[in-house]
Design an enzyme around this catalytic site. Structure first.
Site, PDB file in Angstrom:
ATOM      1  N   ARG A  92      26.851  -9.983 -18.059  1.00 24.49           N
ATOM      2  CA  ARG A  92      26.696 -10.702 -16.643  1.00 24.49           C
ATOM      3  C   ARG A  92      26.545  -9.538 -15.520  1.00 24.49           C
ATOM      4  NH1 ARG A  92      31.003 -13.169 -18.981  1.00 24.49           N
ATOM      5  NH2 ARG A  92      31.072 -15.236 -19.459  1.00 24.49           N
ATOM      6  N   LYS A 114      14.379  -7.246  -6.929  1.00 22.89           N
ATOM      7  CA  LYS A 114      13.920  -8.444  -7.730  1.00 22.89           C
ATOM      8  C   LYS A 114      13.704  -8.201  -9.087  1.00 22.89           C
ATOM      9  CE  LYS A 114      11.354 -11.575  -4.350  1.00 22.89           C
ATOM     10  NZ  LYS A 114      10.272 -12.214  -3.991  1.00 22.89           N
ATOM     11  N   GLU A 156      -0.935  -3.412  -2.855  1.00 27.65           N
ATOM     12  CA  GLU A 156       0.424  -3.641  -2.075  1.00 27.65           C
ATOM     13  C   GLU A 156       0.647  -3.206  -1.126  1.00 27.65           C
ATOM     14  OE1 GLU A 156       2.048  -6.229  -3.285  1.00 27.65           O
ATOM     15  OE2 GLU A 156       2.568  -6.214  -5.503  1.00 27.65           O
ATOM     16  N   LYS A 198       9.246  -1.931   2.937  1.00 27.24           N
ATOM     17  CA  LYS A 198       9.842  -2.873   2.049  1.00 27.24           C
ATOM     18  C   LYS A 198      11.458  -2.713   2.218  1.00 27.24           C
ATOM     19  CE  LYS A 198      10.027  -5.136  -2.200  1.00 27.24           C
ATOM     20  NZ  LYS A 198       9.558  -5.169  -3.498  1.00 27.24           N
ATOM     21  N   GLU A 208      15.821 -13.372   0.124  1.00 28.20           N
ATOM     22  CA  GLU A 208      14.582 -14.329   0.710  1.00 28.20           C
ATOM     23  C   GLU A 208      14.798 -15.652   1.287  1.00 28.20           C
ATOM     24  OE1 GLU A 208      11.225 -13.439  -1.767  1.00 28.20           O
ATOM     25  OE2 GLU A 208      10.779 -15.761  -1.627  1.00 28.20           O
ATOM     26  N   ARG A 212      12.105 -12.077   4.234  1.00 30.33           N
ATOM     27  CA  ARG A 212      11.617 -11.358   3.107  1.00 30.33           C
ATOM     28  C   ARG A 212      10.304 -12.174   2.446  1.00 30.33           C
ATOM     29  NH1 ARG A 212      14.633  -8.650  -1.969  1.00 30.33           N
ATOM     30  NH2 ARG A 212      12.720  -8.046  -3.183  1.00 30.33           N
ATOM     31  N   ASN A 216       5.505 -12.013   0.327  1.00 31.91           N
ATOM     32  CA  ASN A 216       4.498 -12.833  -0.546  1.00 31.91           C
ATOM     33  C   ASN A 216       3.240 -13.289  -0.013  1.00 31.91           C
ATOM     34  OD1 ASN A 216       6.846 -13.170  -2.385  1.00 31.91           O
ATOM     35  ND2 ASN A 216       7.627 -14.896  -1.026  1.00 31.91           N
ATOM     36  N   HIS A 219       0.633 -13.493  -2.612  1.00 37.96           N
ATOM     37  CA  HIS A 219       1.031 -13.826  -3.842  1.00 37.96           C
ATOM     38  C   HIS A 219       1.010 -14.967  -4.437  1.00 37.96           C
ATOM     39  CE1 HIS A 219       2.158  -9.582  -3.321  1.00 37.96           C
ATOM     40  NE2 HIS A 219       2.684  -9.480  -4.592  1.00 37.96           N
ATOM     41  N   HIS A 223      -0.453 -15.001  -7.957  1.00 39.08           N
ATOM     42  CA  HIS A 223       0.206 -15.256  -9.190  1.00 39.08           C
ATOM     43  C   HIS A 223      -0.568 -16.369  -9.947  1.00 39.08           C
ATOM     44  CE1 HIS A 223       4.495 -13.658  -7.864  1.00 39.08           C
ATOM     45  NE2 HIS A 223       3.413 -12.655  -8.133  1.00 39.08           N
ATOM     46  N   HIS A 235      -2.028  -6.728 -11.622  1.00 39.35           N
ATOM     47  CA  HIS A 235      -1.296  -7.662 -10.513  1.00 39.35           C
ATOM     48  C   HIS A 235      -1.932  -7.232  -9.158  1.00 39.35           C
ATOM     49  CE1 HIS A 235       2.125  -9.312  -8.382  1.00 39.35           C
ATOM     50  NE2 HIS A 235       2.057  -8.437  -7.709  1.00 39.35           N
TER      51      HIS A 235
HETATM   52  N1  LIG Z   1      10.019  -6.867  -8.413  1.00 42.08           N
HETATM   53  C1  LIG Z   1       9.240  -6.896  -7.327  1.00 42.08           C
HETATM   54  O1  LIG Z   1       9.735  -6.703  -6.363  1.00 42.08           O
HETATM   55  C2  LIG Z   1       7.643  -6.554  -7.801  1.00 42.08           C
HETATM   56  C3  LIG Z   1       6.894  -6.249  -6.780  1.00 42.08           C
HETATM   57  C4  LIG Z   1       5.431  -6.006  -7.152  1.00 42.08           C
HETATM   58  C5  LIG Z   1       5.075  -6.284  -8.073  1.00 42.08           C
HETATM   59  N2  LIG Z   1       5.927  -6.410  -9.157  1.00 42.08           N
HETATM   60  C6  LIG Z   1       5.443  -6.907 -10.792  1.00 42.08           C
HETATM   61  O2  LIG Z   1       5.042  -5.648 -11.162  1.00 42.08           O
HETATM   62  C7  LIG Z   1       4.379  -5.661 -12.372  1.00 42.08           C
HETATM   63  C8  LIG Z   1       3.051  -4.634 -12.120  1.00 42.08           C
HETATM   64  O3  LIG Z   1       3.362  -3.517 -12.163  1.00 42.08           O
HETATM   65  P1  LIG Z   1       2.452  -2.098 -12.549  1.00 42.08           P
HETATM   66  O4  LIG Z   1       1.081  -2.484 -12.076  1.00 42.08           O
HETATM   67  O5  LIG Z   1       3.185  -1.114 -12.220  1.00 42.08           O
HETATM   68  O6  LIG Z   1       2.310  -2.804 -14.263  1.00 42.08           O
HETATM   69  P2  LIG Z   1       2.916  -1.935 -15.633  1.00 42.08           P
HETATM   70  O7  LIG Z   1       4.276  -1.754 -15.436  1.00 42.08           O
HETATM   71  O8  LIG Z   1       2.171  -2.951 -16.512  1.00 42.08           O
HETATM   72  O9  LIG Z   1       2.029  -0.576 -15.325  1.00 42.08           O
HETATM   73  C9  LIG Z   1       0.566  -0.891 -15.469  1.00 42.08           C
HETATM   74  C10 LIG Z   1       0.161   0.018 -16.563  1.00 42.08           C
HETATM   75  O10 LIG Z   1       0.160   1.463 -16.332  1.00 42.08           O
HETATM   76  C11 LIG Z   1       0.851   2.087 -17.551  1.00 42.08           C
HETATM   77  N3  LIG Z   1       1.425   3.318 -16.771  1.00 42.08           N
HETATM   78  C12 LIG Z   1       2.636   3.050 -15.938  1.00 42.08           C
HETATM   79  N4  LIG Z   1       2.883   4.217 -15.599  1.00 42.08           N
HETATM   80  C13 LIG Z   1       2.231   5.223 -16.039  1.00 42.08           C
HETATM   81  C14 LIG Z   1       2.010   6.652 -16.069  1.00 42.08           C
HETATM   82  N5  LIG Z   1       2.380   7.215 -15.171  1.00 42.08           N
HETATM   83  N6  LIG Z   1       0.861   7.102 -16.879  1.00 42.08           N
HETATM   84  C15 LIG Z   1       0.131   6.442 -17.824  1.00 42.08           C
HETATM   85  N7  LIG Z   1       0.082   5.157 -17.742  1.00 42.08           N
HETATM   86  C16 LIG Z   1       1.186   4.485 -16.873  1.00 42.08           C
HETATM   87  C17 LIG Z   1       1.429   1.037 -18.101  1.00 42.08           C
HETATM   88  O11 LIG Z   1       1.727   1.400 -19.627  1.00 42.08           O
HETATM   89  C18 LIG Z   1       0.680  -0.177 -18.044  1.00 42.08           C
HETATM   90  O12 LIG Z   1      -0.278   0.082 -19.098  1.00 42.08           O
HETATM   91  C19 LIG Z   1       3.918  -7.161 -12.287  1.00 42.08           C
HETATM   92  O13 LIG Z   1       4.619  -7.720 -13.238  1.00 42.08           O
HETATM   93  C20 LIG Z   1       4.529  -7.707 -11.100  1.00 42.08           C
HETATM   94  O14 LIG Z   1       4.972  -8.951 -10.951  1.00 42.08           O
HETATM   95  C21 LIG Z   1       7.454  -6.797  -9.057  1.00 42.08           C
HETATM   96 ZN   LIG Z   2       3.434  -7.927  -5.856  1.00 37.88          ZN
END
Ligand SMILES: NC(=O)c1ccc[n+]([C@@H]2O[C@H](COP(=O)([O-])OP(=O)(O)OC[C@H]3O[C@@H](n4cnc5c(N)ncnc54)[C@H](O)[C@@H]3O)[C@@H](O)[C@H]2O)c1
Ligand SMILES: [Zn+2]
Length: 331
Positions: A92, A114, A156, A198, A208, A212, A216, A219, A223, A235
């Site tokens: 939990r 999130k 972003e 942020k 949200e 907040r 989006n 997005h 998405h 993304h």
């Molecule tokens: N929670 C939130 O508020 C929020 C906000 C924006 C995006 N997101 C989510 O985040 C995700 C996208 O994040 P992302 O672009 O970081 O994707 P990711 O975590 O898949 O990383 C992208 C790629 O980069 C590689 N990578 C990461 N750090 C590295 C490093 N230092 N050196 C070499 N390779 C590295 C990873 O292995 C992966 O292949 C999506 O799922 C999106 O929905 C969440």
């Molecule tokens: Zn995003």
């Protein structure tokens, strides 16, 4: 790096992107307690799944991670969303720390609490709000980040500037070359300002129910594109396309001037973020998918459009036809 993070005798489970762990885990080890377990998952968006979460739960069970123990998520936004979701639901909810290693995580995903996994029906459909105890960002990690992933993070940042800070938008224009070339000072300034923006938005509306929602912008369409393209585009690339479609729609409504829409397109282009949507993607499919996005209230598609830089506006009467008309602007 994790200096000051006293685990207080607690066990720590690291939930890490496997690729990131291979590259950088040794940088964390000096800061970790003796009782530490490493649970890895395959890199990529497809790991944001219930199946992957289940496998991590088994790992936590085997390691006997208890209520008072702690998770560290280690990787980009996927590690944060997936590992945060697992931490939020294990027993939990247990405490966790996010160590962000991608630019996208550093400027956006790691801040705000999130967490989510995806469903075959759509992205981020199952999740909870669960704030990390701390977010650790170290630009040294970015040295191994591929350029395409780096640029994805810039999308972003442009979004934050567009919805909240016209001066910061102009700063992106002035520093576009430095950003693309990964100048260290520019990156530090970029991360700092994004975290401020942020955190400020989230502090006003953690769950949200109000402001907040402006985060989006880009997005709802983004998405849908990510999902339809089976996560072949990054993304951030889809968010950039989503912003372009939403701006086209806003311009057609007379809400946003063509000059402002062109200015945003020009910046995204300089930052290497103008992907073309394959013609195999039917505009109608995008419009339909927006109907299952979380940001749907009472059947109407909600979009966060902009009237201009720093002027977001939630619009709740968008018709599928308007989305269909705007999609060709990115094909
Ligand atoms: N929670 C939130 O508020 C929020 C906000 C924006 C995006 N997101 C989510 O985040 C995700 C996208 O994040 P992302 O672009 O970081 O994707 P990711 O975590 O898949 O990383 C992208 C790629 O980069 C590689 N990578 C990461 N750090 C590295 C490093 N230092 N050196 C070499 N390779 C590295 C990873 O292995 C992966 O292949 C999506 O799922 C999106 O929905 C969440
Ligand atoms: Zn995003």
């Amino acid at each position: 790096m994790l200096n000051g993070c006293d685990s207080g005798g607690r066990k720590v489970a690291i939930i890490a992107d496997r690729h990131v762990a291979d590259l950088h885990l040794q940088k964390l080890t000096p800061w970790l307690p003796p009782e530490c377990v490493l649970l890895t998952f395959p890199p990529g968006e497809k790991s944001k799944s219930h199946a992957q979460a289940l496998s991590l739960y088994h790992g936590l069970a085997t390691a006997q991670i208890e209520r008072g123990d702690m998770v560290i998520t280690f990787g980009g936004g996927v590690a944060g969303d997936l590992g945060g979701f697992v931490a939020a639901t294990w027993l939990r909810g247990i405490a966790y720390i996010q160590v962000a290693t991608s630019l996208l995580a550093a400027v956006d995903a790691a801040v705000g609490g999130k967490t989510a996994v995806n469903l075959p029906e759509g992205k981020n459909l199952v999740g909870v709000f669960h704030q990390p105890q701390a977010v650790v960002i170290d630009t040294d990690f970015l040295e191994t980040l591929p350029q395409r992933e780096f640029l994805s993070g810039l999308a972003e940042s442009v979004k934050h500037a567009v919805i909240r800070d016209p001066d910061f938008f102009a700063w992106h224009e002035q520093h576009a070359a430095a950003l693309v070339n990964r100048d260290g000072d520019a990156i530090s300034t970029l991360i700092e300002r994004n975290c401020e923006i942020k955190a400020d938005v989230v502090a006003h509306d953690e769950r949200e129910t109000g402001v907040r929602v402006i985060l989006n912008h880009g997005h709802t369409i983004g998405h849908a594109l990510e999902h339809l393209l089976k996560y072949e585009l990054r993304h951030g690339e889809c968010v950039a396309l989503g912003m372009l479609v939403e701006n086209e729609l806003a311009s057609r409504r007379g809400l946003l001037s063509r000059a402002d829409a062109d200015r945003i397109r020009a910046l995204l282009s300089r930052l290497g973020l103008l992907q073309r949507l394959p013609h195999s993607v039917e505009p109608q499919a995008v419009a339909s998918l927006c109907g299952v996005d979380k940001k749907v209230v009472g059947g109407a598609v909600n979009l966060v459009l902009i009237r201009g830089l720093g002027q977001p506006e939630r619009v709740s009467d968008v018709t599928p036809a308007e989305i269909v008309q705007a999609i060709p602007s990115i094909q």
